[in-house]
Each structure stands twice: as structure tokens, then as C-alpha cells.
Design an enzyme around this catalytic site. Sequence first.
Site, PDB file in Angstrom:
ATOM      1  N   ASP A 171     -16.229  16.270  53.808  1.00 28.31           N
ATOM      2  CA  ASP A 171     -15.482  17.402  53.261  1.00 28.31           C
ATOM      3  C   ASP A 171     -14.571  18.042  54.305  1.00 28.31           C
ATOM      4  O   ASP A 171     -14.655  17.739  55.492  1.00 28.31           O
ATOM      5  CB  ASP A 171     -16.444  18.455  52.678  1.00 28.31           C
ATOM      6  CG  ASP A 171     -17.648  18.724  53.589  1.00 28.31           C
ATOM      7  OD1 ASP A 171     -17.559  18.442  54.800  1.00 28.31           O
ATOM      8  OD2 ASP A 171     -18.677  19.217  53.095  1.00 28.31           O
ATOM      9  N   ASN A 221     -28.284  26.522  49.453  1.00 28.89           N
ATOM     10  CA  ASN A 221     -28.408  26.563  47.992  1.00 28.89           C
ATOM     11  C   ASN A 221     -28.549  25.157  47.404  1.00 28.89           C
ATOM     12  O   ASN A 221     -28.395  24.958  46.210  1.00 28.89           O
ATOM     13  CB  ASN A 221     -27.196  27.283  47.373  1.00 28.89           C
ATOM     14  CG  ASN A 221     -25.883  26.595  47.714  1.00 28.89           C
ATOM     15  OD1 ASN A 221     -25.865  25.535  48.329  1.00 28.89           O
ATOM     16  ND2 ASN A 221     -24.775  27.207  47.310  1.00 28.89           N
ATOM     17  N   HIS A 254     -26.621  22.523  48.277  1.00 30.76           N
ATOM     18  CA  HIS A 254     -25.399  21.717  48.188  1.00 30.76           C
ATOM     19  C   HIS A 254     -25.441  20.540  49.158  1.00 30.76           C
ATOM     20  O   HIS A 254     -26.097  20.574  50.183  1.00 30.76           O
ATOM     21  CB  HIS A 254     -24.130  22.568  48.351  1.00 30.76           C
ATOM     22  CG  HIS A 254     -23.833  23.107  49.716  1.00 30.76           C
ATOM     23  ND1 HIS A 254     -23.516  24.421  49.942  1.00 30.76           N
ATOM     24  CD2 HIS A 254     -23.768  22.509  50.926  1.00 30.76           C
ATOM     25  CE1 HIS A 254     -23.263  24.603  51.230  1.00 30.76           C
ATOM     26  NE2 HIS A 254     -23.418  23.462  51.850  1.00 30.76           N
ATOM     27  N   GLU A 295     -21.404  22.277  45.204  1.00 27.35           N
ATOM     28  CA  GLU A 295     -22.217  23.470  44.990  1.00 27.35           C
ATOM     29  C   GLU A 295     -23.029  23.349  43.690  1.00 27.35           C
ATOM     30  O   GLU A 295     -22.754  22.474  42.866  1.00 27.35           O
ATOM     31  CB  GLU A 295     -21.301  24.698  44.912  1.00 27.35           C
ATOM     32  CG  GLU A 295     -20.457  24.947  46.165  1.00 27.35           C
ATOM     33  CD  GLU A 295     -21.200  25.711  47.261  1.00 27.35           C
ATOM     34  OE1 GLU A 295     -22.442  25.573  47.375  1.00 27.35           O
ATOM     35  OE2 GLU A 295     -20.537  26.446  48.016  1.00 27.35           O
TER      36      GLU A 295
HETATM   37  C1  GLP Z   1     -21.813  23.028  55.058  1.00 28.52           C
HETATM   38  C2  GLP Z   1     -21.205  21.618  54.890  1.00 28.52           C
HETATM   39  C3  GLP Z   1     -22.240  20.640  54.506  1.00 28.52           C
HETATM   40  C4  GLP Z   1     -23.441  20.919  55.353  1.00 28.52           C
HETATM   41  C5  GLP Z   1     -24.124  22.162  54.875  1.00 28.52           C
HETATM   42  C6  GLP Z   1     -25.266  22.643  55.743  1.00 28.52           C
HETATM   43  O1  GLP Z   1     -21.149  24.009  54.396  1.00 28.52           O
HETATM   44  N1  GLP Z   1     -20.097  21.511  54.023  1.00 28.52           N
HETATM   45  O2  GLP Z   1     -21.749  19.312  54.627  1.00 28.52           O
HETATM   46  O3  GLP Z   1     -24.348  19.867  55.288  1.00 28.52           O
HETATM   47  O4  GLP Z   1     -23.175  23.171  54.641  1.00 28.52           O
HETATM   48  O5  GLP Z   1     -24.785  23.181  56.910  1.00 28.52           O
HETATM   49  P1  GLP Z   1     -25.711  23.533  58.165  1.00 28.52           P
HETATM   50  O6  GLP Z   1     -26.113  22.230  58.749  1.00 28.52           O
HETATM   51  O7  GLP Z   1     -24.810  24.324  59.074  1.00 28.52           O
HETATM   52  O8  GLP Z   1     -26.853  24.318  57.655  1.00 28.52           O
END
Ligand code: GLP
Length: 249
Positions: A67, A136, A138, A143
Amino acid sequence: MKWEIVENYQALSAFAGRLLLDAIRQHPAIILGLPTGRTPEGMYEYIVEECGREYRCFNAARTFNLDEYVGIPPSHPGSYYTYMRHHLFDHVDIRESNIHIPDGSAPDLELECRRYEMELAQAGGLDLTVLGLGRNGHIGFNEPGTPFDSRTRVVGLTESTRRANAPEFQAGHVPTRAITIGIETILDSKRIVLFASGREKAAIVRRFATEEPSEMLPASALRGHPDVTVVVDQKAAELIEELPGVGRP
Ligand code: GLP
């Protein structure tokens, strides 16, 4: 679905890093789906260290990031392009032309999504995809509410996701949209690794481990995939200790 519970963040990072490097060794021209966020930082650190020491690991590998934010150029300090350069690409022998990240500043975003999906298909699809887990549920930026048959597209970010990612941006400038590969794009990957670390992920890890698949929990789509490894550290696993078949280190 295979579960691995490891002791702490360091062990999690080494486990995921080893798994990814082993996959590259077995298949040097591998197509990788790569995540961003705080969780993979240690994994990339491990990989960079190993690659520097051992062999030219990324020479033939191709990468597709999951992403990217919309509305900020790749050069922006908060972009996932900058993140990937900083954490991985600037330190390994990957060829520039083998790096793929959606361009969130493209003038025609719909076209950019189609282009990205096509580029991935032309490369032969993802061999191994590493996923973080949003608080959440995702995956990528898919989402809650995302259809499981979704492909690469522009999405709106929830308030909770924007809050979680706010530290990368100046106050009031957290992007509201992103380009993400879809859930079906992820499910097309031959192999998937999902990892999560820390107490802040314990509640969502429990939901992921126990709830029936539902579009309100995007990660639950992975239940339908034949080759998923879930790696969590003890803090992230602290609410699932009673699950049968889940061993402890
Ligand atoms: C982000 C990214 C995801 C990631 C997730 C968890 O927003 N778009 O690809 O896996 O949220 O992030 P973190 O590892 O900082 O908890």
C-alpha cells in the site's frame, strides 16, 4: 493455518526475517509482497544485516508493496516509498526496476490501481506476502467492511488507522486515503505470513484467532487460504493462551 508464538519482538523479527530469506534462497527470482508499519522494522533490520554478511540476496527478487498513502509524493518523509528505502532498499542489492510501490501522487489514481494490479499479474503474482495486522484487523489498508473479493484500489482510512499512523506526519496532515492491494490480491499469494507484536495487538489477535471469518475483520479472510503462517510474540498472544494446538516457546 500454522501458528508460531515466539518470545518477544526480537524473536519475531528474526523468525520473519529468516523465513523471508529462506524463501529467497530457495527461489531467488521470488515475487514478494512487503508490508510497512512499525511491526516489520525489526524484520528489515535482521534482513539487512544478514544480506550484508552472507550473499547478494535481493539480486533477482522483485517486490510489490501492499500500500501507499494518497496525496503525498514518494519523496515525502511519511511515504511508504521513503520507509522502504530507509528500512530495506537502500541497504540491499535490489534492482531499482524490481521495486514496485503504488504511486499515491499519480494524477489518475484509478489508472494507477489498474496499472499496479496488471504489473503484479504480469510478474506472475505474489509468491510470498508478509502482512502486519492493523489494530482493527486491517491487512494492507483493507479496513473493516472490505469485500473479500477486492483488488487494488483507492480506499478511505478509518480514524483509528489515521491516529495509529499520525506520528509519521505533522499534526493535521495525516492522509485520509491510500492505495492498497485488495484482499483477493493478497489471497492470490502462494504463501502468506501474518505477524503481530505487543500487548496493543492482543485483542485483535484474539479476535483473529477465534472469530468466524467476516468482512468486519479483514484478516479473517486468510482463514480460506491454504498456506498461512501466523507469528505473534507472547505479549500479542497473551489473550489466546487457552487455544488448543497453540504452543508456547
Ligand atoms: C498500517 C499499514 C499496514 C500495517 C498495519 C499495522 O497502517 N498500512 O500494512 O500492517 O497498519 O501497522 P503496525 O505494524 O505499525 O502496527
